[in-house]
Scaffold this motif. Structure first.
Motif, short mmCIF file in Angstrom:
data_model
loop_
_atom_site.label_atom_id
_atom_site.label_comp_id
_atom_site.label_asym_id
_atom_site.label_seq_id
_atom_site.Cartn_x
_atom_site.Cartn_y
_atom_site.Cartn_z
N THR A 6 0.86 -1.18 0.00
CA THR A 6 0.00 0.00 0.00
C THR A 6 0.90 1.24 0.00
O THR A 6 2.05 1.19 0.43
CB THR A 6 -0.93 0.03 1.23
N ILE A 66 -2.02 -2.01 -4.08
CA ILE A 66 -3.43 -2.40 -3.93
C ILE A 66 -4.30 -1.31 -3.32
O ILE A 66 -5.52 -1.44 -3.29
CB ILE A 66 -3.56 -3.70 -3.10
N GLY A 67 -3.70 -0.24 -2.82
CA GLY A 67 -4.51 0.82 -2.23
C GLY A 67 -3.64 1.97 -1.75
O GLY A 67 -2.42 1.82 -1.58
N GLN A 100 -8.69 8.77 -6.59
CA GLN A 100 -9.33 7.61 -7.22
C GLN A 100 -9.46 7.79 -8.73
O GLN A 100 -9.28 6.83 -9.49
CB GLN A 100 -10.71 7.39 -6.59
N TYR A 103 -5.81 7.14 -10.11
CA TYR A 103 -5.13 5.86 -9.93
C TYR A 103 -6.04 4.63 -9.97
O TYR A 103 -5.56 3.51 -10.00
CB TYR A 103 -4.32 5.88 -8.62
N LEU A 105 -7.77 3.09 -7.79
CA LEU A 105 -7.47 2.20 -6.68
C LEU A 105 -8.30 2.64 -5.47
O LEU A 105 -8.74 3.79 -5.37
CB LEU A 105 -5.99 2.27 -6.30
#
Length: 323
Positions: A6, A66-67, A100, A103, A105
């Protein structure tokens, strides 16, 4: 197989730090760049996204992002917005939506002190604690409050603004528009203002008299204090007194197990912590004395706020997993 990571972002009034962190809390990459808080948000975001793009490209072969978790002054967890931060000129900013859209994500946002509290709770001094507060002493003063193992956000997502409680009625002007806020006394900027006031009313010699206000920093005051400069030591004594009284008041409505002090000014160590602890104990209600620890945040593998921002998005991703 790629390692899931992350991205944590800590937007500070002076510097912004970002880092890639895996699910064990190991820091893959961390870097810092100047925030330039007087520029517009679109200009800042352009610089931030350029840095993020470089980090993603550098680690794309071995790591899977992933975030993204972010920490910022006046960051609202519920709305995903940064709401008119007092040391910036941004107004209200739809930070999560903007991230958001770029990206694609999952993105989560909270304020910087809340992120620091999450980092301390999972990796630092607060491991195993259910009731504690994290106080951030940077450009301003923030606070992250944890009760029963959960962050306190309040009904609108903005709980935890101890830096804007008034400790000196009709005191120093604050960037929030009020007077006498804690952060005008206990932040890095606050101690510089204290030195200037002491220079005006005290006559003894001090190496700080040779430094102009624009060049004066908390680090230079600390260095002078370590060399025994009486005026620098008096500035830390006064800062410890104001902060100690404010934290003693906070104990009366939080009853925490510990208060963890984090941020640039906290790096002064015992020059700050000795007067802070003394004034804290002197001003505590008798029922709380000896029950609440004042602890410095210890150095972790990554910035505590960056780690906390990663914990924030990790927790959000865990909520989305099927039971």
């Amino acid at each position: 197989m790629k390692t899931a990571v992350t991205l944590g972002i800590d937007v500070g009034g002076t510097n912004t730090t970002l880092g890639l962190v895996d699910d064990s809390g190991s820091c893959v990459q961390e870097e810092t760049f100047p925030t330039q808080s007087q520029e517009s948000f679109p200009l800042f975001f352009a610089r931030l996204s350029e840095r993020i793009d470089q980090v993603i490209a550098r680690y794309a072969n071995d790591h899977n992002l992933i975030g993204i978790g972010a920490a910022a002054p006046a960051g609202n967890y519920y709305r995903g917005t940064i709401e008119a931060p007092s040391n910036f000129c941004w107004g209200n900013v739809a930070f999560v939506k903007t991230m958001q859209e770029r990206y694609r994500l999952p993105v989560a946002l909270t304020n910087d002190a809340n992120a620091a509290a999450l980092g301390e709770m999972r990796y630092g001094e607060a491991r195993g604690l259910q009731h504690f507060a994290v106080i951030t002493l940077g450009t301003g003063v923030g606070s992250g409050l944890v009760v029963n193992g959960e962050l306190v956000y309040g009904h609108d997502g903005l709980a935890g603004e101890l830096g804007h409680t008034i400790v000196m009625p009709q005191g120093r002007a604050c960037t929030c528009g009020r007077r006498g806020c804690l952060e005008t006394y206990a932040s890095a900027r606050g101690i510089c203002r204290t030195v200037c006031e002491l220079l005006a009313v005290r006559l003894e010699g001090s190496e700080l008299r040779q430094i102009g206000f624009q060049e004066l920093t908390a680090e230079r005051i600390h260095a002078s204090a370590l060399r025994g400069d009486a005026l620098a030591l008096a500035a830390f004594e006064y800062t410890g007194e104001i902060l100690g009284r404010a934290l003693a008041d906070a104990v009366a409505y939080l009853s925490p197990q510990a208060i963890i002090v984090f941020g640039g000014l906290a790096k002064a160590g015992e020059v700050l912590f000795a007067p802070l602890r003394r004034h804290f104990q002197e001003n505590l209600l008798a029922a709380y004395r000896g029950k609440v620890k004042i602890l410095p945040s210890r150095k972790l593998g990554c910035s505590t706020a960056v780690l906390g921002a990663c914990v924030l998005i990790q927790r959000e991703l865990e909520k989305r997993q099927p039971a």
